[in-house]
Design an enzyme around this catalytic site. Structure first.
Site, PDB file in Angstrom:
ATOM      1  N   ASP A   1       0.866  -1.166   0.000  1.00  0.00           N
ATOM      2  CA  ASP A   1       0.000   0.000   0.000  1.00  0.00           C
ATOM      3  C   ASP A   1       0.918   1.237   0.000  1.00  0.00           C
ATOM      4  O   ASP A   1       2.111   1.127   0.302  1.00  0.00           O
ATOM      5  CB  ASP A   1      -0.876  -0.035   1.256  1.00  0.00           C
ATOM      6  CG  ASP A   1      -1.668   1.237   1.453  1.00  0.00           C
ATOM      7  OD1 ASP A   1      -2.357   1.664   0.509  1.00  0.00           O
ATOM      8  OD2 ASP A   1      -1.587   1.810   2.559  1.00  0.00           O
TER       9      ASP A   1
ATOM     10  N   ASP B   1      -0.127   5.124   0.947  1.00  0.00           N
ATOM     11  CA  ASP B   1      -0.364   6.085   2.027  1.00  0.00           C
ATOM     12  C   ASP B   1      -0.434   5.373   3.372  1.00  0.00           C
ATOM     13  O   ASP B   1      -1.241   4.452   3.561  1.00  0.00           O
ATOM     14  CB  ASP B   1      -1.674   6.833   1.789  1.00  0.00           C
ATOM     15  CG  ASP B   1      -1.672   7.598   0.466  1.00  0.00           C
ATOM     16  OD1 ASP B   1      -1.445   8.810   0.500  1.00  0.00           O
ATOM     17  OD2 ASP B   1      -1.888   6.961  -0.579  1.00  0.00           O
TER      18      ASP B   1
ATOM     19  N   ASP C   1      -1.440  -0.673   6.009  1.00  0.00           N
ATOM     20  CA  ASP C   1      -1.601  -0.109   7.347  1.00  0.00           C
ATOM     21  C   ASP C   1      -3.036  -0.093   7.847  1.00  0.00           C
ATOM     22  O   ASP C   1      -3.290   0.426   8.940  1.00  0.00           O
ATOM     23  CB  ASP C   1      -1.058   1.321   7.379  1.00  0.00           C
ATOM     24  CG  ASP C   1      -1.965   2.303   6.640  1.00  0.00           C
ATOM     25  OD1 ASP C   1      -2.262   2.042   5.452  1.00  0.00           O
ATOM     26  OD2 ASP C   1      -2.387   3.306   7.235  1.00  0.00           O
TER      27      ASP C   1
END
Length: 221
Positions: free
Chosen positions: A8, A10, A168
């Site tokens: 991922d 961001d 995250d």
């Protein structure tokens, strides 16, 4: 042994929250709506720009028309300012170089619009030979739909047992689950550890170094 690691963007590779929040506040102000403190934005991001803007708009005013106007103002600003305060998380550049030196292929799967993903990756990691860099494209479902993962696996055919997905948020963990790929939740991003646990991340790590050890073994999903 893992042969492909999908990241991922961001909250995983880059801390983009200040620039995302500033761009959203700019769009809100352009339309005459109240701004939010930057500290409120980690809870709003993760599902793409449209969902971010929908969450940022006042309740009852998140109409398609307002979201469209917000999106235009957001993109005009963000395209010019997406690297103002964004930084790579500590240890991430070193991790990427080490994975690359081991011959492991690297890819990015983001819900951010594709053009911005390409620009950010090129700006912050210009010396990494990415196998695929994929942001959100019109007509393609956003994560947790696994379409972006399947797109990457089409370009880089790899047995799923040899793939690691790192993110995250619960969105990322659910994306990996739907794709039947081993998941790693990172604690330095935008979401709390409790969310990673609630979505049953296969692994939860608190430093980039810990990801290296996970590439050296396989598990059954």
């Amino acid at each position: 042994m893992k042969q492909l690691v999908i990241f991922d963007l961001d909250g995983t590779l880059l801390n983009t929250i200040d620039d995302l929040g500033t761009a959203t506040n700019h769009a809100l102000a352009t339309l005459g709506f109240p701004k939010h403190p930057i500290s409120s934005y980690p809870a709003m991001v993760g599902n793409g720009v449209r969902r971010l803007l929908q969450r940022a708009l006042p309740s009852g005013l998140d109409t398609d028309e307002n979201i469209g106007k917000m999106r235009a103002a957001f993109r005009e600003y963000y395209d010019e300012h997406c690297t103002d305060t964004t930084v790579a998380y500590p240890g991430i550049p070193e991790l990427l170089h080490e994975l690359q030196s081991r011959g492991i292929k690297l890819a990015v799967a983001s819900n951010k619009y594709h053009e911005a993903v390409v620009r950010l990756i090129g700006h912050f990691f210009p010396d990494i030979d990415w196998a695929v860099v994929s942001g959100h494209k019109d007509g393609v479902p956003t994560k947790p739909d696994p379409s972006v993962v399947f797109e990457i696996l089409t370009v880089v055919p790899t047995p799923k047992l040899q793939v690691l997905y790192v993110g995250d948020s619960g969105v990322d963990i659910e994306t990996a689950r739907r794709a039947c790929i081993e998941s790693v939740g990172v604690t330095w991003g935008f979401r709390p550890v409790s969310e990673l646990k609630a979505f049953y991340a296969d692994h939860i790590v608190s430093s980039p170094d810990a990801i290296l050890a996970l590439t050296e073994k396989d598990i059954n999903i």
